[in-house]
Design a protein around this motif. Structure first.
Motif, PDB file in Angstrom:
ATOM      1  N   ARG A 142       1.016  -1.336  -0.064  1.00 30.65           N
ATOM      2  CA  ARG A 142      -0.067   0.105  -0.119  1.00 30.65           C
ATOM      3  C   ARG A 142       0.740   1.426  -0.068  1.00 30.65           C
ATOM      4  N   LEU A 143       1.740   1.090   0.981  1.00 34.08           N
ATOM      5  CA  LEU A 143       2.789   2.617   0.857  1.00 34.08           C
ATOM      6  C   LEU A 143       3.549   2.420  -0.336  1.00 34.08           C
ATOM      7  N   GLU A 144       3.961   1.545  -0.908  1.00 35.45           N
ATOM      8  CA  GLU A 144       4.861   1.632  -2.338  1.00 35.45           C
ATOM      9  C   GLU A 144       3.786   2.215  -3.156  1.00 35.45           C
ATOM     10  N   ARG A 145       2.400   1.796  -3.153  1.00 33.59           N
ATOM     11  CA  ARG A 145       1.646   2.246  -4.464  1.00 33.59           C
ATOM     12  C   ARG A 145       1.327   3.788  -4.208  1.00 33.59           C
ATOM     13  N   THR A 146       1.101   4.231  -2.932  1.00 38.68           N
ATOM     14  CA  THR A 146       1.186   5.450  -2.554  1.00 38.68           C
ATOM     15  C   THR A 146       2.247   6.237  -3.057  1.00 38.68           C
ATOM     16  N   GLU A 147       3.398   6.001  -2.705  1.00 38.07           N
ATOM     17  CA  GLU A 147       4.585   6.677  -3.146  1.00 38.07           C
ATOM     18  C   GLU A 147       4.863   6.708  -4.700  1.00 38.07           C
ATOM     19  N   ARG A 148       4.371   5.514  -5.153  1.00 37.29           N
ATOM     20  CA  ARG A 148       4.499   5.611  -6.644  1.00 37.29           C
ATOM     21  C   ARG A 148       3.587   6.584  -7.484  1.00 37.29           C
ATOM     22  N   ALA A 149       2.397   6.586  -6.730  1.00 37.10           N
ATOM     23  CA  ALA A 149       1.329   7.456  -7.404  1.00 37.10           C
ATOM     24  C   ALA A 149       1.704   8.771  -7.204  1.00 37.10           C
ATOM     25  N   LEU A 150       2.294   9.112  -6.249  1.00 40.89           N
ATOM     26  CA  LEU A 150       2.420  10.723  -5.933  1.00 40.89           C
ATOM     27  C   LEU A 150       3.956  10.921  -6.733  1.00 40.89           C
ATOM     28  N   GLU A 151       4.668  10.127  -7.042  1.00 39.75           N
ATOM     29  CA  GLU A 151       5.909  10.362  -7.975  1.00 39.75           C
ATOM     30  C   GLU A 151       5.291  10.668  -9.217  1.00 39.75           C
ATOM     31  N   LEU A 152       4.404   9.715  -9.743  1.00 39.92           N
ATOM     32  CA  LEU A 152       3.597  10.064 -11.100  1.00 39.92           C
ATOM     33  C   LEU A 152       3.092  11.150 -11.234  1.00 39.92           C
ATOM     34  N   VAL A 153       2.097  11.641 -10.130  1.00 38.74           N
ATOM     35  CA  VAL A 153       1.125  12.939 -10.227  1.00 38.74           C
ATOM     36  C   VAL A 153       1.983  14.135 -10.204  1.00 38.74           C
ATOM     37  N   SER A 154       3.244  13.958  -9.590  1.00 38.89           N
ATOM     38  CA  SER A 154       4.267  15.200  -9.409  1.00 38.89           C
ATOM     39  C   SER A 154       4.564  15.797 -10.867  1.00 38.89           C
ATOM     40  N   GLY A 155       4.528  14.988 -11.624  1.00 40.63           N
ATOM     41  CA  GLY A 155       5.060  15.368 -13.177  1.00 40.63           C
ATOM     42  C   GLY A 155       3.852  15.992 -13.777  1.00 40.63           C
ATOM     43  N   VAL A 183     -13.335  23.996 -22.975  1.00 38.80           N
ATOM     44  CA  VAL A 183     -14.097  23.314 -23.926  1.00 38.80           C
ATOM     45  C   VAL A 183     -13.590  21.852 -24.132  1.00 38.80           C
ATOM     46  N   GLU A 184     -14.616  20.940 -24.408  1.00 43.40           N
ATOM     47  CA  GLU A 184     -14.419  19.416 -24.241  1.00 43.40           C
ATOM     48  C   GLU A 184     -13.227  19.111 -25.094  1.00 43.40           C
ATOM     49  N   GLY A 185     -12.780  19.362 -26.032  1.00 42.66           N
ATOM     50  CA  GLY A 185     -11.758  19.279 -26.876  1.00 42.66           C
ATOM     51  C   GLY A 185     -10.331  19.479 -25.816  1.00 42.66           C
ATOM     52  N   THR A 186     -10.347  20.564 -25.239  1.00 44.47           N
ATOM     53  CA  THR A 186      -9.048  20.965 -24.225  1.00 44.47           C
ATOM     54  C   THR A 186      -9.041  19.807 -23.085  1.00 44.47           C
ATOM     55  N   VAL A 187     -10.197  19.440 -22.578  1.00 45.18           N
ATOM     56  CA  VAL A 187     -10.203  18.410 -21.729  1.00 45.18           C
ATOM     57  C   VAL A 187      -9.686  17.083 -22.281  1.00 45.18           C
ATOM     58  N   LYS A 188      -9.990  16.723 -23.572  1.00 42.15           N
ATOM     59  CA  LYS A 188      -9.750  15.525 -24.327  1.00 42.15           C
ATOM     60  C   LYS A 188      -8.189  15.424 -24.344  1.00 42.15           C
ATOM     61  N   ALA A 189      -7.600  16.505 -24.414  1.00 40.63           N
ATOM     62  CA  ALA A 189      -6.169  16.986 -24.800  1.00 40.63           C
ATOM     63  C   ALA A 189      -5.496  16.397 -23.503  1.00 40.63           C
ATOM     64  N   HIS A 190      -6.181  17.181 -22.412  1.00 39.74           N
ATOM     65  CA  HIS A 190      -5.502  17.042 -21.248  1.00 39.74           C
ATOM     66  C   HIS A 190      -5.485  15.525 -20.440  1.00 39.74           C
ATOM     67  N   VAL A 191      -6.783  14.797 -20.848  1.00 40.16           N
ATOM     68  CA  VAL A 191      -6.534  13.505 -20.614  1.00 40.16           C
ATOM     69  C   VAL A 191      -5.608  12.446 -21.294  1.00 40.16           C
ATOM     70  N   SER A 192      -5.518  12.939 -22.341  1.00 42.79           N
ATOM     71  CA  SER A 192      -4.389  12.135 -23.277  1.00 42.79           C
ATOM     72  C   SER A 192      -2.943  12.228 -22.836  1.00 42.79           C
ATOM     73  N   ALA A 193      -2.739  13.663 -22.178  1.00 45.54           N
ATOM     74  CA  ALA A 193      -1.340  14.009 -21.629  1.00 45.54           C
ATOM     75  C   ALA A 193      -1.120  13.118 -20.243  1.00 45.54           C
ATOM     76  N   ILE A 194      -2.462  13.305 -19.685  1.00 47.55           N
ATOM     77  CA  ILE A 194      -2.186  12.757 -18.273  1.00 47.55           C
ATOM     78  C   ILE A 194      -1.978  11.084 -18.477  1.00 47.55           C
ATOM     79  N   LEU A 195      -2.756  10.430 -19.329  1.00 50.85           N
ATOM     80  CA  LEU A 195      -2.636   9.035 -19.538  1.00 50.85           C
ATOM     81  C   LEU A 195      -1.122   8.918 -19.711  1.00 50.85           C
ATOM     82  N   ALA A 196      -0.603   9.652 -20.812  1.00 52.24           N
ATOM     83  CA  ALA A 196       0.807   9.240 -21.214  1.00 52.24           C
ATOM     84  C   ALA A 196       1.766   9.490 -20.186  1.00 52.24           C
ATOM     85  N   LYS A 197       1.523  10.520 -19.292  1.00 52.05           N
ATOM     86  CA  LYS A 197       2.388  11.017 -18.103  1.00 52.05           C
ATOM     87  C   LYS A 197       2.420   9.959 -17.154  1.00 52.05           C
TER      88      LYS A 197
END
Length: 221
Positions: A142-155, A183-197
Motif C-alpha cells: 500500500r505504501l509503495e503504491r502511494t509513493e509511486r502514485a505521488l511520484e507519477l502525479v508530481s509530473g 471546452v471538451e476538446g481541451t479536456v480531451k487533450a489534457h486527458v491524453s497527456a495525463i494518461l501518457a505521463k
C-alpha cells in the motif's frame, strides 16, 4: 440519446433486480440479457450495445473472459463489472482487460444509474465502496503504491491535476469541461497527456492512481 445496454448475470433474481433499477431511467434501455459470458459476447456481437454490464463470476466464461472477448469483438462497447464484497482480487485483472467501471451489486440504486451514465459518456466509474477497499488494502504494498502514485502525479501540471481529480471521480470529458470552464476538446487533450505521463492504459487505471495519490476531488467547484 438512449444508452443501449447488455446485462449479463447468471443469477436471475439479481438480473431482474438490476434491470428493474435501470428501467427507472428513461435514458437507459436493456437491449439484451445473458446468463453467462459466452451468451454475453454473442449478444454483444448481435446487438452492438453502448455498454455491457457483466457479473464478474459467471459459468462457462466469467466476466473477465467475456471482457477480453468483447474488447476484440466489439471494442466500441464499454464494459462495467458488477461485483460483490470479497472480489477485490479480480479488479486488477479486469483493469488489464480495459474495464471502464466497477459497481457493487448491493450498492445504492442511484449509484448504478450514475455509473452506467458516466461510463457511457466516456468516463470511468468506481463504486466508492470498491475504490476504498482496493486502495486501502493493508500491507507494505500500500505504501509503495502511494509513493509511486505521488511520484507519477508530481509530473503533472496544476491543470492536469485538476482534470485528474475529476476524472478520478468518474466524470466524463464534457462534465469535467463544465466544472473547469474548458471546452471538451481541451479536456480531451489534457486527458491524453495525463494518461501518457502516468503510463496509464485507460481512464480507470488513471482513476486508481488519483485515489492512491489522494487527489480525487481536486478541482471541485
Amino acid at each position: 440519446m438512449v444508452i443501449r445496454l447488455l446485462l449479463a448475470d447468471d443469477e436471475l433474481m439479481i438480473r431482474a433486480g438490476v434491470k428493474a433499477v435501470l428501467a427507472t431511467d428513461a435514458g437507459i434501455e436493456v437491449v439484451a440479457e445473458a446468463g453467462d459470458g459466452h451468451e454475453a459476447v454473442e449478444s454483444a456481437r448481435l446487438h452492438r450495445p453502448d455498454l455491457a454490464l457483466l457479473d464478474i463470476r459467471m459459468p462457462r466464461l466469467d466476466g473477465l473472459g467475456a471482457a477480453a472477448e468483447l474488447r476484440k469483438a466489439v471494442p466500441e462497447t464499454a464494459v462495467v463489472m458488477l461485483t460483490t464484497f470479497g472480489e477485490d482480487a479480480y479488479i486488477a485483472k479486469a483493469l488489464a482487460e480495459g474495464v471502464a467501471g466497477f459497481l457493487l451489486k448491493s450498492g445504492d440504486p442511484r449509484e448504478l444509474i450514475a455509473g452506467v451514465k458516466a461510463v457511457a459518456e466516456g468516463g470511468a466509474y468506481f463504486s466508492p465502496t470498491i475504490a476504498k477497499r482496493v486502495i486501502s488494502r493493508v500491507g507494505p504494498e500500500r505504501l509503495e503504491r502511494t509513493e509511486r502514485a505521488l511520484e507519477l502525479v508530481s509530473g503533472l501540471t496544476d491543470r492536469e491535476r485538476d482534470v485528474l481529480g475529476l476524472l478520478g471521480r468518474g466524470l466524463p470529458n464534457a462534465e469535467i469541461g463544465r466544472r473547469l470552464f474548458l471546452v471538451e476538446g481541451t479536456v480531451k487533450a489534457h486527458v491524453s497527456a495525463i494518461l501518457a505521463k502516468l503510463g496509464a492504459p485507460n481512464r480507470v487505471r488513471a482513476a486508481i492512481i488519483a485515489y492512491e495519490a489522494g487527489i480525487v476531488g481536486d478541482g471541485e467547484g
